[in-house]
Design an enzyme around this catalytic site. Structure first.
Site, PDB file in Angstrom:
ATOM      1  N   TRP A 193       1.471  -1.071  -0.161  1.00  7.97           N
ATOM      2  CA  TRP A 193       0.059  -0.029  -0.152  1.00  7.97           C
ATOM      3  C   TRP A 193       0.863   1.628   0.261  1.00  7.97           C
ATOM      4  O   TRP A 193       1.664   1.039   1.078  1.00  7.97           O
ATOM      5  CB  TRP A 193      -0.953   0.175   1.215  1.00  7.97           C
ATOM      6  CG  TRP A 193      -1.721   0.953   1.456  1.00  7.97           C
ATOM      7  CD1 TRP A 193      -2.767   1.463   0.518  1.00  7.97           C
ATOM      8  CD2 TRP A 193      -1.833   2.386   2.348  1.00  7.97           C
ATOM      9  NE1 TRP A 193      -3.335   2.804   1.276  1.00  7.97           N
ATOM     10  CE2 TRP A 193      -3.431   2.600   1.956  1.00  7.97           C
ATOM     11  CE3 TRP A 193      -1.625   1.710   3.570  1.00  7.97           C
ATOM     12  CZ2 TRP A 193      -3.325   4.121   3.117  1.00  7.97           C
ATOM     13  CZ3 TRP A 193      -1.475   2.751   4.788  1.00  7.97           C
ATOM     14  CH2 TRP A 193      -2.549   4.398   4.462  1.00  7.97           C
ATOM     15  N   ASP A 274      -0.391  -5.879   9.582  1.00 11.85           N
ATOM     16  CA  ASP A 274      -0.732  -3.941   9.341  1.00 11.85           C
ATOM     17  C   ASP A 274      -2.431  -4.954   8.868  1.00 11.85           C
ATOM     18  O   ASP A 274      -2.513  -5.694   8.111  1.00 11.85           O
ATOM     19  CB  ASP A 274      -1.075  -3.139   8.203  1.00 11.85           C
ATOM     20  CG  ASP A 274      -2.136  -2.218   7.171  1.00 11.85           C
ATOM     21  OD1 ASP A 274      -2.766  -2.325   8.110  1.00 11.85           O
ATOM     22  OD2 ASP A 274      -1.535  -1.547   6.542  1.00 11.85           O
ATOM     23  N   LYS A 310     -12.974  -0.336   6.083  1.00 12.27           N
ATOM     24  CA  LYS A 310     -13.612  -1.171   6.208  1.00 12.27           C
ATOM     25  C   LYS A 310     -14.770  -2.425   5.921  1.00 12.27           C
ATOM     26  O   LYS A 310     -16.066  -2.762   5.967  1.00 12.27           O
ATOM     27  CB  LYS A 310     -12.726  -2.038   5.053  1.00 12.27           C
ATOM     28  CG  LYS A 310     -12.115  -1.655   3.241  1.00 12.27           C
ATOM     29  CD  LYS A 310     -11.110   0.182   3.818  1.00 12.27           C
ATOM     30  CE  LYS A 310      -9.910  -0.459   4.456  1.00 12.27           C
ATOM     31  NZ  LYS A 310      -9.260   0.645   4.299  1.00 12.27           N
TER      32      LYS A 310
END
Ligand code: PLA
Length: 465
Positions: A193, A274, A310
């Site tokens: 990311w 993460d 999310k």
């Protein structure tokens, strides 16, 4: 204070300023801040001349921010800005990873609405939270991640601090690394990311990459990954995506996770997870936490950043946490005190609304099971469009290309393998907005648009090099 201002045109000013000849000559007697003046001179917006105790300053009527150049748009969030500006009715935003309904509308989960109603009924106040965040949130978030029965929870070996979603939690972790492990490196997957690099750069933490994605197999370069982790300086932090690797959608198998843990232990590295998609990869909260839990089961100390953007659709509420698993409760308490010390000057204390939503949903058995059902629904919709996109590509593309890698990928994204020029064609010709690394967010795709997307991909892949 005596001070005279005289208008004057300066020949020694930069050309860009020469049209603005409304400079001023300022004469001051007595004390003068020379350090400030020197700084200004370096920016060449102010010129000085000294005549004994008299200093003449030429102050220029231009912005003090003249030296600041235009920043490039963000590679992910900038895509949404470009999408908004496009008036074509076929346009499709597959840039940012944000869940949309089949009608391509943003979705607020029913459990979130229910939790908010409960909050309203209770008439809760808006007092500051403690620096570490909402206590009820911190308890449930650690339990959700590690499992309530996990010994690290029972033994109070986890330092949990509420963060500003995944990004803010990663940023706190980076600040902790910078302060208490000076010079230690974070190694991250190539690719990863994009914001991981920004976060570490801004925190002043050195980083490098380990191999991860193999374009030849469109799969995991496991041997490359292992040998790069082995080669990193002992005691490095190894940044790992707990599940649903962004952007590739390729996760290690359980056996591969075990080997990764072996190498990390051998080299005395510290895992730094993460977890931005718990529940979104498989539809199961527990299955998606299994990588983290298997490392914890080995007794390893580690860091985990969490996000509820999310899985609970709380993007704008900025709710997440940083968890540091320590070998003793005493160490966890000290780590937590330092995380608070880092947070206080950055943002003082975190926002309350999202924390209360999470605490209400996860802490209430009825809402919790309703949440799991809604999450399965969201994950299921993404799996459906993934299948439909694959079917459309396979049916339409007569070249014999194998598109099955799309089905092997997990989570919100598909890493299409399209290069920058091909991705540009997707946007410029087909009005499909996506990141330039070839990533498309399937969470922003509907079944109705799968064929259109397949046409765009086939055209870009075969007709643009
Ligand atoms: N970590 C990973 C791996 C992510 O993909 C994201 C979000 C985050 C952390 C942080 O999200 P949060 O701060 O909202 O909790 N990635 C998104 C959005 C979905 C973004 O870039 O900010 C993406 O499109 O990649």
């Amino acid at each position: 204070m005596a001070s005279t201002m005289i208008a004057l045109a300066s020949a020694s000013l930069p050309a860009s300023l020469s049209l603005r000849n409304n400079c001023k000559l300022k004469m001051k007697r007595g004390s003068f801040d020379h350090n400030a003046l020197l700084k200004e001179k370096r920016n060449s917006f102010i010129k000085t001349k000294s005549f004994g105790r008299l200093t003449m300053v030429v102050a220029v009527n231009v912005s003090r921010f003249e030296g600041i150049t235009m920043a490039p748009p963000d590679p992910i969030l900038g895509v949404s800005e470009a999408f908004k500006a496009d008036t074509n009715e076929m346009k499709l935003n597959l840039g940012v990873g944000a869940y949309r309904t089949e009608e391509l509308q943003p979705y607020v989960l029913n459990v979130v609405k229910k939790a908010e109603n409960l909050m309203l009924e209770r008439g809760e106040n808006k007092e500051y939270l403690p620096i570490e965040g909402l206590a009820a949130f911190n308890i449930v978030t650690a339990e959700l991640l590690f499992g309530a029965a996990n010994s690290v929870i029972q033994q109070q070996r986890v330092a949990t601090v509420q963060g500003l979603s995944g990004t803010g939690s990663l940023r706190l972790a980076a600040a902790l690394i910078e302060r208490y492990f000076p010079g230690a490196k974070v190694i991250m997957s190539s690719p990863t990311w994009g914001n991981h690099k920004n976060i570490l750069n801004d925190a002043g933490v050195p980083w490098s990459e380990y191999r991860y994605y193999d374009p030849k197999t469109v799969g995991l370069d496991f041997d490359g990954m292992i040998s790069d982790i082995k080669a990193a300086p002992e005691g490095s932090f190894v940044l790992l995506h707990g599940c649903a690797h962004n952007p590739t959608g390729i996760d290690p198998t359980p056996e591969q996770w075990e080997k990764i843990a072996d190498v990390i232990q051998e080299k005395n590295h510290i895992p730094f997870f993460d977890v931005a998609y718990q529940g979104f990869a498989s539809g199961s909260l527990d299955a998606d936490a299994s990588s983290v839990r298997s490392f914890v089961a080995r007794g390893m100390e580690l860091l985990v950043a969490q996000s509820y953007s999310k899985n609970l659709g709380l993007y704008a509420e900025r709710i997440g946490a940083i968890n540091v698993v320590c070998s003793s409760a005493d160490a966890a308490e000290r780590v937590k005190s330092q995380l608070k010390r880092l947070a206080r000057p950055m943002y003082s204390n975190p926002p309350i609304h999202g924390a209360r939503i999470v605490a209400n949903v996860v802490g209430n058995p009825a809402l919790f099971s309703e949440w799991k059902a809604e999450m399965e629904l969201m994950a299921g919709r993404i799996k459906n469009v993934r299948q439909k996109l694959y079917d459309s590509l396979s049916a339409k593309d007569k070249s014999g290309k194998d598109w099955s890698f799309i089905l092997k990928q997990i989570g919100m994204f598909s890493f299409t393998g399209l290069n920058k020029a091909q991705s540009d064609n997707m946007t410029n010709k087909w009005h499909v907005y996506m990141t330039k690394d070839g990533r498309v967010s399937l969470a922003g795709l509907s079944s109705a648009k799968c064929e259109y997307l397949a046409d765009a991909i086939i055209d870009s892949y075969h007709n643009v090099s």
